[in-house]
Motif scaffolding. Structure first.
Motif, PDB file in Angstrom:
ATOM      1  N   VAL A  49      17.419   8.152 -32.268  1.00  0.00           N
ATOM      2  CA  VAL A  49      16.023   9.185 -33.158  1.00  0.00           C
ATOM      3  C   VAL A  49      14.847   9.004 -33.194  1.00  0.00           C
ATOM      4  CG1 VAL A  49      15.787  10.553 -35.721  1.00  0.00           C
ATOM      5  CG2 VAL A  49      18.096   9.124 -35.078  1.00  0.00           C
ATOM      6  N   ILE A  79      19.256  11.954 -29.828  1.00  0.00           N
ATOM      7  CA  ILE A  79      19.954  13.184 -31.226  1.00  0.00           C
ATOM      8  C   ILE A  79      18.758  14.144 -31.078  1.00  0.00           C
ATOM      9  CG2 ILE A  79      21.503  11.680 -31.638  1.00  0.00           C
ATOM     10  CD1 ILE A  79      20.010  12.313 -34.634  1.00  0.00           C
ATOM     11  N   TYR A  81      16.690  17.032 -33.578  1.00  0.00           N
ATOM     12  CA  TYR A  81      16.943  16.902 -35.441  1.00  0.00           C
ATOM     13  C   TYR A  81      16.209  18.039 -36.201  1.00  0.00           C
ATOM     14  CZ  TYR A  81      13.013  13.681 -35.736  1.00  0.00           C
ATOM     15  OH  TYR A  81      12.015  12.939 -35.697  1.00  0.00           O
ATOM     16  N   ASP A 109      20.324  15.878 -40.410  1.00  0.00           N
ATOM     17  CA  ASP A 109      21.261  15.866 -39.120  1.00  0.00           C
ATOM     18  C   ASP A 109      21.921  14.795 -38.208  1.00  0.00           C
ATOM     19  OD1 ASP A 109      20.329  18.839 -39.579  1.00  0.00           O
ATOM     20  OD2 ASP A 109      18.421  18.654 -38.606  1.00  0.00           O
ATOM     21  N   ALA A 110      21.386  13.503 -38.904  1.00  0.00           N
ATOM     22  CA  ALA A 110      20.810  12.290 -38.159  1.00  0.00           C
ATOM     23  C   ALA A 110      23.055  12.149 -38.759  1.00  0.00           C
ATOM     24  CB  ALA A 110      20.344  11.230 -38.403  1.00  0.00           C
ATOM     25  N   ALA A 114      25.894  11.102 -36.507  1.00  0.00           N
ATOM     26  CA  ALA A 114      26.455  10.071 -36.408  1.00  0.00           C
ATOM     27  C   ALA A 114      28.212  10.574 -36.390  1.00  0.00           C
ATOM     28  CB  ALA A 114      26.004   9.378 -37.499  1.00  0.00           C
ATOM     29  N   ILE A 133      22.543   2.213 -34.361  1.00  0.00           N
ATOM     30  CA  ILE A 133      21.632   3.011 -34.726  1.00  0.00           C
ATOM     31  C   ILE A 133      20.454   2.479 -34.894  1.00  0.00           C
ATOM     32  CG2 ILE A 133      21.792   2.901 -37.088  1.00  0.00           C
ATOM     33  CD1 ILE A 133      21.418   5.932 -37.822  1.00  0.00           C
ATOM     34  N   GLY A 135      15.794   4.125 -33.964  1.00  0.00           N
ATOM     35  CA  GLY A 135      15.043   4.955 -34.735  1.00  0.00           C
ATOM     36  C   GLY A 135      13.233   4.524 -34.311  1.00  0.00           C
ATOM     37  N   GLY A 139      11.859   8.861 -37.212  1.00  0.00           N
ATOM     38  CA  GLY A 139      12.985   8.470 -36.472  1.00  0.00           C
ATOM     39  C   GLY A 139      13.582   7.421 -37.337  1.00  0.00           C
ATOM     40  N   THR A 142      13.801   8.056 -40.459  1.00  0.00           N
ATOM     41  CA  THR A 142      15.458   8.684 -40.910  1.00  0.00           C
ATOM     42  C   THR A 142      16.156   7.443 -41.085  1.00  0.00           C
ATOM     43  OG1 THR A 142      14.233  10.587 -39.609  1.00  0.00           O
ATOM     44  CG2 THR A 142      16.871  10.716 -40.076  1.00  0.00           C
ATOM     45  N   ILE A 143      17.183   6.752 -39.741  1.00  0.00           N
ATOM     46  CA  ILE A 143      18.138   6.354 -39.782  1.00  0.00           C
ATOM     47  C   ILE A 143      17.734   5.000 -41.260  1.00  0.00           C
ATOM     48  CG2 ILE A 143      18.051   6.220 -37.437  1.00  0.00           C
ATOM     49  CD1 ILE A 143      17.273   3.506 -37.294  1.00  0.00           C
ATOM     50  N   LEU A 146      19.670   6.939 -44.045  1.00  0.00           N
ATOM     51  CA  LEU A 146      20.729   7.515 -43.902  1.00  0.00           C
ATOM     52  C   LEU A 146      21.532   6.204 -44.503  1.00  0.00           C
ATOM     53  CD1 LEU A 146      22.773   8.843 -42.885  1.00  0.00           C
ATOM     54  CD2 LEU A 146      22.737   8.267 -40.485  1.00  0.00           C
TER      55      LEU A 146
END
Length: 287
Positions: A49, A79, A81, A109-110, A114, A133, A135, A139, A142-143, A146
């Protein structure tokens, strides 16, 4: 001569990245760039990400990372997003609720990307038991959100799928958590973290994002690589932090240069090697 041309065309088509749509949300067509291994596949896959302050950036800017990893046998997905703050800023003048909406939109979106990769694993060459994963900057935030999700209870339809950890490990370049309490012993994922001690945007330890004043609209405390490692030590969980003394936010781009460290970590995780929580302190490279 014709056969040489055909051979060259075949080689290029086998190595060129593929653009795959994973979701359409309103006016946004979200996609992933798929980079297949250009050497003998090692069985591992990465979803990356990109960064950009939730207002800019695109998968194409991560091509050096994807190319570097695919040459080592990795299967890489970068990706796109929704950029909720496009035209705006993640700075101190942006209200905290707006910032949180920007992060949560990227996390949504992540998560969808995934799940798309995992559900379509056989066609994408993904071994879901070796799916990582990664980022950078926004990003990386974001991960982390998540994996350790502060919004999980508010969107069970989307995030219930991730109640069981879906990632073998995580590569985090200058990222931070919104809520340290989302880290638990039962949801821990092995992490490789890289962070600079003088990061002026994303805190290395526990501090305010962008170091905003307490009376600013965008005051938001976050927990960076150092704080995450401290929790790993308390629970004896697998995590390696590369601390770059004197390094700033440029460490968010070190996925472009630290391929050996990234590869070694992922190989150790997949082989089941014991990884003790460790802070490896290095001098920041001269810019």
């Amino acid at each position: 001569m014709r056969w040489i041309f055909i051979l060259m065309l075949f080689t290029y088509s086998a190595q060129a990245q593929k653009k795959i749509t994973y979701a359409v949300k309103g006016k946004d067509t979200l996609y992933l760039d798929h980079y297949e291994p250009t050497t003998k596949p090692n069985g591992m896959s990465i979803m990356f990400v990109h960064g950009g302050g939730f207002n800019s950036g695109n998968p194409g800017g991560q091509k050096p990372f994807a190319e570097g990893m695919r040459k080592r046998g990795y299967n890489v997905f970068v990706i796109s997003y929704r950029l909720y703050l496009k035209g705006g800023s993640f700075g101190c003048n942006t209200a905290t609720p707006v910032k949180l909406k920007a992060v949560s939109t990227a996390v949504e979106d992540a998560a969808d990307a995934a799940k798309y990769i995992i559900v379509n694993a056989s066609g994408l060459g993904v071994d879901t038991s070796k799916f990582f994963i990664s980022g950078s900057s926004a990003g990386a935030e974001t991960i982390l959100q998540l994996m350790y999700n502060p919004w999980a209870a508010t969107d069970k339809a989307r995030y219930g799928y991730f109640a069981t950890p879906r990632f073998k490990g995580a590569l985090v370049f200058a990222g931070a958590l919104i809520d340290i309490n989302t880290l638990r012993q039962d949801n821990w994922v092995p992490m490789l973290l890289m962070h600079g001690t003088k990061d002026q945007l994303v805190p290395y330890g526990t501090a305010v994002h962008h170091y905003c004043n307490a009376n600013s609209d965008g005051w938001l405390i976050m927990f960076g690589g150092k704080t995450i490692l401290e929790q790993a030590r308390q629970w004896n969980k697998p995590a390696i932090l590369y601390t770059y003394t004197g390094g700033g936010h440029e460490v968010a781009n070190f996925m472009f240069r630290e391929f050996d460290k990234i590869d070694a970590f992922m190989q150790d995780v997949v082989k089941g090697k014991e990884i003790k929580p460790e802070d490896i302190v290095l001098n920041a490279p001269v810019k």
